[in-house]
Design an enzyme around this catalytic site. Structure first.
Site, PDB file in Angstrom:
ATOM      1  N   PRO A  68       0.835  -1.206   0.000  1.00 56.01           N
ATOM      2  CA  PRO A  68       0.000   0.000   0.000  1.00 56.01           C
ATOM      3  C   PRO A  68       0.870   1.257   0.000  1.00 56.01           C
ATOM      4  O   PRO A  68       1.899   1.311   0.681  1.00 56.01           O
ATOM      5  CB  PRO A  68      -0.775  -0.113   1.318  1.00 56.01           C
ATOM      6  CG  PRO A  68       0.114  -0.917   2.208  1.00 56.01           C
ATOM      7  CD  PRO A  68       0.836  -1.885   1.303  1.00 56.01           C
ATOM      8  N   GLY A  69       0.494   2.233  -0.797  1.00 48.30           N
ATOM      9  CA  GLY A  69       1.154   3.533  -0.775  1.00 48.30           C
ATOM     10  C   GLY A  69       0.125   4.559  -0.342  1.00 48.30           C
ATOM     11  O   GLY A  69       0.055   4.972   0.814  1.00 48.30           O
ATOM     12  N   CYS A 125       3.076  29.598 -14.121  1.00 52.44           N
ATOM     13  CA  CYS A 125       2.742  30.007 -15.484  1.00 52.44           C
ATOM     14  C   CYS A 125       2.333  28.831 -16.344  1.00 52.44           C
ATOM     15  O   CYS A 125       3.032  28.462 -17.297  1.00 52.44           O
ATOM     16  CB  CYS A 125       3.926  30.743 -16.089  1.00 52.44           C
ATOM     17  SG  CYS A 125       4.476  32.072 -15.023  1.00 52.44           S
TER      18      CYS A 125
HETATM   19  C1  LIG Z   1       2.823   2.727  -7.064  1.00 51.93           C
HETATM   20  C2  LIG Z   1       2.961   1.303  -6.668  1.00 51.93           C
HETATM   21  C3  LIG Z   1       2.399   0.845  -5.479  1.00 51.93           C
HETATM   22  C4  LIG Z   1       1.547   1.705  -4.575  1.00 51.93           C
HETATM   23  O1  LIG Z   1       0.344   2.007  -5.155  1.00 51.93           O
HETATM   24  P1  LIG Z   1      -0.806   2.740  -4.304  1.00 51.93           P
HETATM   25  O2  LIG Z   1      -1.907   2.897  -5.272  1.00 51.93           O
HETATM   26  O3  LIG Z   1      -0.255   4.023  -3.850  1.00 51.93           O
HETATM   27  O4  LIG Z   1      -1.164   1.827  -3.185  1.00 51.93           O
HETATM   28  C5  LIG Z   1       2.624  -0.463  -5.120  1.00 51.93           C
HETATM   29  N1  LIG Z   1       3.343  -1.298  -5.900  1.00 51.93           N
HETATM   30  C6  LIG Z   1       3.907  -0.893  -7.056  1.00 51.93           C
HETATM   31  C7  LIG Z   1       4.684  -1.844  -7.858  1.00 51.93           C
HETATM   32  C8  LIG Z   1       3.721   0.415  -7.481  1.00 51.93           C
HETATM   33  O5  LIG Z   1       4.246   0.815  -8.639  1.00 51.93           O
END
Ligand SMILES: *Cc1c(COP(=O)(O)O)cnc(C)c1O
Length: 401
Positions: A271-272, A339
């Protein structure tokens, strides 16, 4: 984490106005409580399976936030040597680091092997050979997974979908199968897993169920060919509510992901956005109130160099005043000073009367905010502040250019 008290915005018992008047705007403001709450939520929802949470560093690479996650046992999903070094420095256990990306370079591969990370998520056959060659030079074995692209339409924005066959990411099941067979014959490669990541800001659990089903079927096929995996990395992508999206709660997410997956594997999640988006807001000040015949603009001191999501994805971010004013609301276009015509945070947004010097909070800005910021128009990246134990402190100073 957000509430108005007597018309003043508070985050975790701290008045946002008090912070804003003491420091230059714009700045990012994070809540440690919210970060820990999100982490606990997703971690607990996967309790029923052996699992590792590998936070996607690219969503927000602030070292202080990484240290908080490291202290709580979180791992990382990295995409560069820069992120590798940050993660290690923050105390992330290398045995919980996975490395994705279509363009891993020699120095990055070398550093990751030396650090003994958990595994490389390989995105092409040439990359496999590259990793084997470098591992051999180092007299080491590299653990690997192939990133498969299950051709699932996760119904998200075209710029953030990754699981369709025309995307640059990963390999088709068929290509990855060839890859696994090739990898079996390489001395400095140890096959340990499979990886998939179908997209970002996913709000439809059926996509995760389908990924689970496809990956599970594929794992049986690999098993029949004598390839046994330890790790199943299901990527990230869990969506959050920016506006009125119906989101998947973490426990339903876990049920969807685990639905078809075989037991006796360690499940990895990346998760990010889910961990950090709602953890942060971007605080900005109104520089000018500009009224034209047709429009009312609030020109603010944050721009697309600070938060680029609205400009590149047309993303919606809720914007609220730091001091609420009762009375009639107005339609505002909230724009930055840069801009570019795309330097717009909101169009025709209903908000109370505003005047020069007022502060606004742009919500859900913790993910892909600072990490995508730039110096465009020669603007310094903003400061980052955290609220912990009901106090605020600067965790990264505003850049000086
Ligand atoms: C960007 C990414 C994530 C995280 O994605 P989220 O939508 O922010 O949870 C996880 N794994 C990989 C390989 C990614 O490129």
């Amino acid at each position: 984490m957000l509430e108005y008290k007597n018309n003043f915005l508070f985050i975790d018992e701290v008045s946002v106005l008090n912070i804003s008047t003491g420091i230059d705007t714009p700045f990012y403001l994070y809540s440690k409580n919210k970060l820990l709450k999100n982490y606990a939520e997703i971690n607990n929802s996967f309790k029923k399976a052996n699992h590792i949470i590998c936070y996607a560093v690219k969503a927000n690479e602030n070292p202080y936030l990484l240290r908080i996650l490291a202290k709580n046992g979180c791992g990382c999903d990295i995409v560069s040597i820069g992120e590798l070094n940050l993660a290690l420095k923050a105390g992330i256990n290398p045995k919980k680091i996975v490395f994705a990306g279509v363009g891993k370079q020699e120095n990055e591969i070398r550093a990751a092997i030396k650090s003994d990370i958990l595994m490389f998520n390989i995105e092409s056959i040439p990359e496999l050979y590259s990793i084997d060659r470098i591992a051999k030079l180092l007299n080491k074995t590299a653990r690997i997974a192939f990133r498969v692209n299950p051709d699932i339409d996760a119904k998200t924005h075209p710029h953030i979908t990754t699981g369709l066959s025309h995307n640059k990411f990963g390999l088709t099941f068929k290509e990855a199968y060839e890859g696994y067979l090739l990898a079996k014959g390489l001395k400095n490669i140890e096959i340990v897993g499979i990886h998939t990541h179908i997209g970002s800001q996913i709000t439809d659990s059926a996509s995760f169920v389908l990924a689970s089903k496809k990956v599970a079927g594929y794992i049986s096929k690999l098993k029949a060919a004598g390839i046994n995996l330890k790790y199943i990395d299901m990527g990230g992508g869990l969506g959050i509510r920016y506006k009125d999206e119906k989101v998947i709660n973490p426990s339903d997410y876990a049920d969807a992901i685990l639905k078809y997956l075989p037991k006796n594997h360690t499940i990895i999640l990346e998760p990010g956005r889910f961990l950090v988006a709602e953890t942060g807001v971007l605080i900005t000040k109104v520089i000018y109130v500009k009224k034209t015949l047709k429009k009312k603009f609030l020109v603010v001191d944050a721009g697309m160099n600070d938060l680029v999501r609205p400009a590149i994805y047309g993303a919606y971010h809720e914007i609220i005043p730091v001091k609420w004013k009762n009375g009639k609301q107005h339609n505002w276009d909230i724009v930055g000073p840069i801009c570019e015509s795309s330097d717009v945070f909101a169009k025709d947004r209903l908000m109370p009367l505003a005047s020069e010097g007022d502060y606004l909070a742009i919500l859900c800005a913790g993910a892909y905010g600072y990490s995508m910021s730039s110096n465009y128009n020669m603007r310094p990246r903003p400061a980052e502040i955290i609220i912990e134990n009901n106090k605020w402190r600067i965790i990264r100073k505003r850049e000086i250019l």
